[in-house]
Structure formats: structure tokens, C-alpha cells
Design a protein around this motif. Structure first.
Motif, short mmCIF file in Angstrom:
data_model
loop_
_atom_site.label_atom_id
_atom_site.label_comp_id
_atom_site.label_asym_id
_atom_site.label_seq_id
_atom_site.Cartn_x
_atom_site.Cartn_y
_atom_site.Cartn_z
N LEU A 285 0.82 -1.21 0.00
CA LEU A 285 0.00 0.00 0.00
C LEU A 285 0.86 1.26 0.00
O LEU A 285 0.48 2.28 -0.58
N ALA A 286 2.02 1.20 0.64
CA ALA A 286 2.90 2.37 0.68
C ALA A 286 3.48 2.68 -0.69
O ALA A 286 3.82 3.82 -0.99
N THR A 287 3.58 1.67 -1.56
CA THR A 287 4.15 1.91 -2.88
C THR A 287 3.15 2.55 -3.84
O THR A 287 3.52 2.88 -4.98
N ILE A 288 1.93 2.77 -3.42
CA ILE A 288 0.97 3.50 -4.26
C ILE A 288 1.50 4.90 -4.56
O ILE A 288 1.26 5.45 -5.62
N GLY A 289 2.26 5.45 -3.62
CA GLY A 289 2.86 6.77 -3.82
C GLY A 289 3.81 6.81 -5.00
O GLY A 289 4.01 7.87 -5.61
N LEU A 290 4.42 5.68 -5.35
CA LEU A 290 5.30 5.66 -6.51
C LEU A 290 4.51 5.89 -7.80
O LEU A 290 4.96 6.60 -8.69
N GLY A 291 3.34 5.29 -7.88
CA GLY A 291 2.48 5.54 -9.04
C GLY A 291 2.02 6.98 -9.08
O GLY A 291 1.94 7.59 -10.15
N GLY A 292 1.71 7.53 -7.92
CA GLY A 292 1.31 8.93 -7.85
C GLY A 292 2.42 9.86 -8.29
O GLY A 292 2.17 10.88 -8.94
N ALA A 293 3.65 9.52 -7.95
CA ALA A 293 4.78 10.34 -8.37
C ALA A 293 4.95 10.29 -9.89
O ALA A 293 5.23 11.31 -10.52
N PHE B 250 10.06 17.89 -6.63
CA PHE B 250 9.11 17.69 -5.53
C PHE B 250 8.26 16.45 -5.75
O PHE B 250 8.01 15.69 -4.82
N ALA B 251 7.81 16.24 -6.97
CA ALA B 251 6.99 15.06 -7.25
C ALA B 251 7.80 13.78 -7.06
O ALA B 251 7.30 12.80 -6.49
N GLU B 252 9.04 13.77 -7.50
CA GLU B 252 9.88 12.59 -7.34
C GLU B 252 10.24 12.36 -5.88
O GLU B 252 10.36 11.21 -5.44
N ALA B 253 10.41 13.44 -5.11
CA ALA B 253 10.75 13.28 -3.69
C ALA B 253 9.63 12.57 -2.96
O ALA B 253 9.89 11.72 -2.09
N LEU B 254 8.38 12.87 -3.29
CA LEU B 254 7.27 12.18 -2.65
C LEU B 254 7.28 10.69 -3.00
O LEU B 254 6.97 9.85 -2.16
N GLY B 255 7.62 10.37 -4.23
CA GLY B 255 7.73 8.97 -4.61
C GLY B 255 8.85 8.26 -3.88
O GLY B 255 8.71 7.11 -3.44
N ILE B 256 9.97 8.93 -3.71
CA ILE B 256 11.09 8.34 -2.98
C ILE B 256 10.73 8.14 -1.51
O ILE B 256 11.09 7.13 -0.91
N PHE B 257 10.00 9.09 -0.93
CA PHE B 257 9.58 8.93 0.46
C PHE B 257 8.65 7.73 0.62
O PHE B 257 8.76 6.98 1.59
N SER B 258 7.74 7.52 -0.32
CA SER B 258 6.85 6.37 -0.21
C SER B 258 7.62 5.06 -0.39
O SER B 258 7.32 4.07 0.26
N PHE B 259 8.62 5.07 -1.24
CA PHE B 259 9.48 3.89 -1.41
C PHE B 259 10.25 3.60 -0.12
O PHE B 259 10.39 2.45 0.30
N LEU B 260 10.73 4.66 0.53
CA LEU B 260 11.44 4.49 1.78
C LEU B 260 10.53 3.92 2.86
O LEU B 260 10.93 3.03 3.63
N VAL B 261 9.29 4.38 2.92
CA VAL B 261 8.34 3.84 3.90
C VAL B 261 8.08 2.36 3.62
O VAL B 261 8.03 1.55 4.54
N ALA B 262 7.95 2.00 2.35
CA ALA B 262 7.74 0.61 2.01
C ALA B 262 8.93 -0.26 2.43
O ALA B 262 8.77 -1.35 2.99
#
Length: 78
Positions: free
Chosen positions: A16-24, A59-71
Motif C-alpha cells: 500500500l505504501a508503494t501507491i505513492g510511486l504511481g502517484g509520483a 518535488f513530485a519525485e521526492a514524494l515517490g522516494i519517500f513512499s518507497f522508503l516507507v515501504a
């Protein structure tokens, strides 16, 4: 049984945390597409807006990287 259920929960949470990667990815595509549309309408203003394009993409990529880190933290944290 309880250990397996906890492991299942970790993997579901990581997925579920990797959904942010798609959003990025969607966000970067949206930013680049809008920049291209604006640059085609007013080509003389495009070079002055290039820095804004890169800041938006960062900024958009940073949010994706943060979600990857959480995963990763959910999967490999003790």
C-alpha cells in the motif's frame, strides 16, 4: 500463526505504501505535459520557466522516494 499474520500485514502495508510511486509518476507526467503545452503556446517564455519545471519534478519525485522508503522500512524493519 501469529508470526505469519504479522508478516502478511508487513507485506500488505509495504504494498500500500508503494501507491505513492504511481502517484509520483502521474505527477511528473502531469507537470511535464503542462509545461510542454505552455511552451508550445508561448515558446519565448519557455526558457525562463525551465527552473520551475525542474523544481516541480523534483518535488513530485521526492514524494515517490519517500513512499518507497516507507515501504522498505515496513518490509525490513525489525
Amino acid at each position: 500463526m501469529e508470526g505469519e499474520l504479522a508478516l502478511l500485514g508487513k507485506y500488505i502495508g509495504a504494498g500500500l505504501a508503494t501507491i505513492g510511486l504511481g502517484g509520483a509518476g502521474i505527477g511528473v507526467g502531469h507537470i511535464a505535459g503542462n509545461f510542454l503545452a505552455g511552451a508550445l503556446r508561448n515558446p519565448s517564455a519557455a526558457p525562463s520557466q525551465m527552473a520551475n519545471l525542474f523544481v516541480g519534478i523534483a518535488f513530485a519525485e521526492a514524494l515517490g522516494i519517500f513512499s518507497f522508503l516507507v515501504a522498505l522500512l515496513l518490509m525490513f524493519a525489525v
